[in-house]
Scaffold this motif. Structure first.
Motif, PDB file in Angstrom:
ATOM      1  N   LEU A  61      10.240  10.328 -15.476  1.00 22.08           N
ATOM      2  CA  LEU A  61      10.679   9.745 -14.409  1.00 22.08           C
ATOM      3  C   LEU A  61      11.781   8.840 -14.919  1.00 22.08           C
ATOM      4  N   ASN A  62      12.923   8.794 -14.486  1.00 20.64           N
ATOM      5  CA  ASN A  62      14.057   7.662 -14.705  1.00 20.64           C
ATOM      6  C   ASN A  62      14.068   6.912 -13.707  1.00 20.64           C
ATOM      7  N   ARG A  63      15.000   5.859 -13.632  1.00 22.62           N
ATOM      8  CA  ARG A  63      15.228   4.797 -12.619  1.00 22.62           C
ATOM      9  C   ARG A  63      15.627   5.512 -11.550  1.00 22.62           C
ATOM     10  N   THR A  64      16.462   6.249 -11.639  1.00 23.38           N
ATOM     11  CA  THR A  64      17.237   7.138 -10.308  1.00 23.38           C
ATOM     12  C   THR A  64      15.798   7.841  -9.684  1.00 23.38           C
ATOM     13  N   ASP A  65      15.124   8.853 -10.342  1.00 23.65           N
ATOM     14  CA  ASP A  65      14.146   9.589  -9.783  1.00 23.65           C
ATOM     15  C   ASP A  65      13.224   8.425  -9.126  1.00 23.65           C
ATOM     16  N   ILE A  66      12.916   7.056  -9.503  1.00 28.36           N
ATOM     17  CA  ILE A  66      12.001   6.157  -9.021  1.00 28.36           C
ATOM     18  C   ILE A  66      12.670   5.730  -7.780  1.00 28.36           C
ATOM     19  N   TYR A  74      13.377  -4.817  -4.793  1.00 25.64           N
ATOM     20  CA  TYR A  74      13.014  -3.525  -5.417  1.00 25.64           C
ATOM     21  C   TYR A  74      13.234  -3.595  -7.007  1.00 25.64           C
ATOM     22  N   GLU A  75      13.907  -4.078  -7.523  1.00 30.14           N
ATOM     23  CA  GLU A  75      13.886  -4.297  -9.219  1.00 30.14           C
ATOM     24  C   GLU A  75      12.582  -4.221  -9.718  1.00 30.14           C
ATOM     25  N   ALA A  76      11.662  -5.010  -9.422  1.00 35.03           N
ATOM     26  CA  ALA A  76      10.361  -5.263 -10.159  1.00 35.03           C
ATOM     27  C   ALA A  76       9.524  -4.183  -9.696  1.00 35.03           C
ATOM     28  N   ILE A  77       9.643  -3.492  -8.402  1.00 32.72           N
ATOM     29  CA  ILE A  77       9.046  -2.233  -8.054  1.00 32.72           C
ATOM     30  C   ILE A  77       9.317  -1.124  -9.002  1.00 32.72           C
ATOM     31  N   VAL A  78      10.407  -0.980  -9.143  1.00 32.54           N
ATOM     32  CA  VAL A  78      11.101   0.240 -10.054  1.00 32.54           C
ATOM     33  C   VAL A  78      10.660  -0.164 -11.414  1.00 32.54           C
ATOM     34  N   ASP A  79      10.721  -1.415 -11.923  1.00 32.73           N
ATOM     35  CA  ASP A  79      10.286  -1.815 -13.303  1.00 32.73           C
ATOM     36  C   ASP A  79       8.670  -1.626 -13.543  1.00 32.73           C
ATOM     37  N   SER A  80       7.997  -1.701 -12.702  1.00 36.79           N
ATOM     38  CA  SER A  80       6.728  -1.474 -12.661  1.00 36.79           C
ATOM     39  C   SER A  80       6.281  -0.111 -12.638  1.00 36.79           C
ATOM     40  N   ILE A  81       7.063   0.682 -11.978  1.00 38.36           N
ATOM     41  CA  ILE A  81       6.573   2.279 -11.957  1.00 38.36           C
ATOM     42  C   ILE A  81       7.411   2.733 -13.251  1.00 38.36           C
ATOM     43  N   GLU A  82       8.419   2.361 -13.704  1.00 40.85           N
ATOM     44  CA  GLU A  82       8.881   2.800 -15.063  1.00 40.85           C
ATOM     45  C   GLU A  82       8.044   2.583 -16.025  1.00 40.85           C
ATOM     46  N   ALA A 117       0.726  -1.231  -0.054  1.00 40.61           N
ATOM     47  CA  ALA A 117      -0.177  -0.008  -0.034  1.00 40.61           C
ATOM     48  C   ALA A 117       0.915   1.220  -0.042  1.00 40.61           C
ATOM     49  N   GLY A 118       1.818   1.244   0.872  1.00 42.98           N
ATOM     50  CA  GLY A 118       3.062   2.329   0.931  1.00 42.98           C
ATOM     51  C   GLY A 118       3.585   2.629  -0.371  1.00 42.98           C
ATOM     52  N   MET A 119       3.923   1.394  -0.773  1.00 49.20           N
ATOM     53  CA  MET A 119       4.686   1.404  -2.122  1.00 49.20           C
ATOM     54  C   MET A 119       3.838   2.211  -3.338  1.00 49.20           C
ATOM     55  N   LEU A 120       2.408   1.674  -3.336  1.00 51.36           N
ATOM     56  CA  LEU A 120       1.601   2.165  -4.483  1.00 51.36           C
ATOM     57  C   LEU A 120       1.334   3.560  -4.025  1.00 51.36           C
ATOM     58  N   ILE A 121       1.167   4.021  -2.961  1.00 55.38           N
ATOM     59  CA  ILE A 121       0.983   5.476  -2.654  1.00 55.38           C
ATOM     60  C   ILE A 121       2.130   6.384  -3.219  1.00 55.38           C
ATOM     61  N   ALA A 122       3.344   6.056  -2.830  1.00 57.75           N
ATOM     62  CA  ALA A 122       4.432   6.439  -3.226  1.00 57.75           C
ATOM     63  C   ALA A 122       4.702   6.783  -4.635  1.00 57.75           C
ATOM     64  N   ALA A 123       4.354   5.515  -5.674  1.00 55.26           N
ATOM     65  CA  ALA A 123       4.137   5.659  -6.734  1.00 55.26           C
ATOM     66  C   ALA A 123       3.234   6.649  -7.293  1.00 55.26           C
ATOM     67  N   HIS A 124       1.999   6.535  -6.663  1.00 52.97           N
ATOM     68  CA  HIS A 124       1.003   7.427  -7.243  1.00 52.97           C
ATOM     69  C   HIS A 124       1.322   8.669  -7.186  1.00 52.97           C
ATOM     70  N   GLU A 125       1.901   9.228  -5.839  1.00 52.14           N
ATOM     71  CA  GLU A 125       2.685  10.472  -5.817  1.00 52.14           C
ATOM     72  C   GLU A 125       3.514  11.004  -6.735  1.00 52.14           C
ATOM     73  N   MET A 126       4.390  10.153  -7.131  1.00 48.76           N
ATOM     74  CA  MET A 126       5.447  10.454  -8.210  1.00 48.76           C
ATOM     75  C   MET A 126       4.940  10.436  -9.599  1.00 48.76           C
ATOM     76  N   LEU A 127       4.007   9.721  -9.698  1.00 48.26           N
ATOM     77  CA  LEU A 127       3.414   9.629 -11.349  1.00 48.26           C
ATOM     78  C   LEU A 127       2.500  10.842 -11.468  1.00 48.26           C
ATOM     79  N   SER A 128       1.939  11.144 -10.334  1.00 43.75           N
ATOM     80  CA  SER A 128       0.906  12.245 -10.421  1.00 43.75           C
ATOM     81  C   SER A 128       1.375  13.445 -10.798  1.00 43.75           C
ATOM     82  N   GLY A 129       2.827  13.732 -10.372  1.00 42.94           N
ATOM     83  CA  GLY A 129       3.678  15.236 -10.882  1.00 42.94           C
ATOM     84  C   GLY A 129       3.585  15.320 -12.275  1.00 42.94           C
TER      85      GLY A 129
END
Length: 176
Positions: A123-128, A142-150, A107-119
């Motif tokens: 985003l590059n991998r470093t930003d993520i 974390y690779e799969a999480i970073v891959d997902s957000i990317e 849940a926290g990861m999804l919320i963090a991703a939502h905030e990042m993506l809402s801006g």
């Protein structure tokens, strides 16, 4: 009234009012008073990110806030974001990329991703990775999480660039 303080706020689009103990955390308020248990309590000192919620459109650690501090504010939990499909494309990408393990931090990861993506920023991998730095997971590398957000970031950029009528959730599968 035992020293309780009245608060009212909007949680997931619904006005709520309660009497709360002055030292009750926002996380405890959401979990115990409103039974919104998607907000998890991990470290209870703002380091793990499991308690993230959106407060007035910004991700905050609900374990570090008192419920009375949220009086008059707009709060959105993982349940609200999910119900209104604001994170459907992120959830789909997490599922497709197997970014979910035990689920405690999700849940926290999804919320963090939502905030990042809402801006709206690219985003590059470093930003993520920087955006996830306040979230702790013991189950993944974390690779799969970073891959997902990317993947979602690319799909959303493609959607904006093309101005297409396809939903971001449908584009996620195409962005691989």
């Amino acid at each position: 009234m035992n020293g309780e303080i009245p608060i009212s706020c909007v949680v997931n689009g619904e006005a709520v009012g309660r009497l709360v103990e002055p030292r009750m955390s926002l996380a405890d308020f959401l979990r115990t008073e409103l039974e919104l248990t998607g907000t998890h309590l991990g470290c209870e000192m703002g380091a793990c990110g499991a308690c993230l919620v959106m407060l007035e459109g910004r991700a905050v650690h609900s374990c570090l806030m008192f419920a009375v501090q949220a009086d008059g504010m707009r709060i959105e939990t993982i349940e609200g974001l999910s119900d209104r499909k604001a994170i459907a494309d992120i959830q789909k990408a997490f599922h497709e990329r197997n970014a979910l393990q035990c689920g405690f931090c999700t849940a926290g990861m999804l919320i963090a991703a939502h905030e990042m993506l809402s801006g709206g920023a690219e985003l590059n991998r470093t930003d993520i990775r920087d955006g996830l730095s306040g979230n702790y997971c013991r189950c993944t590398g974390y690779e799969a999480i970073v891959d997902s957000i990317e993947q979602v970031a690319k799909a959303r950029r493609m959607e904006m660039r093309d101005g297409c009528a396809v939903s971001p959730a449908e584009l996620v599968g195409q962005a691989r």
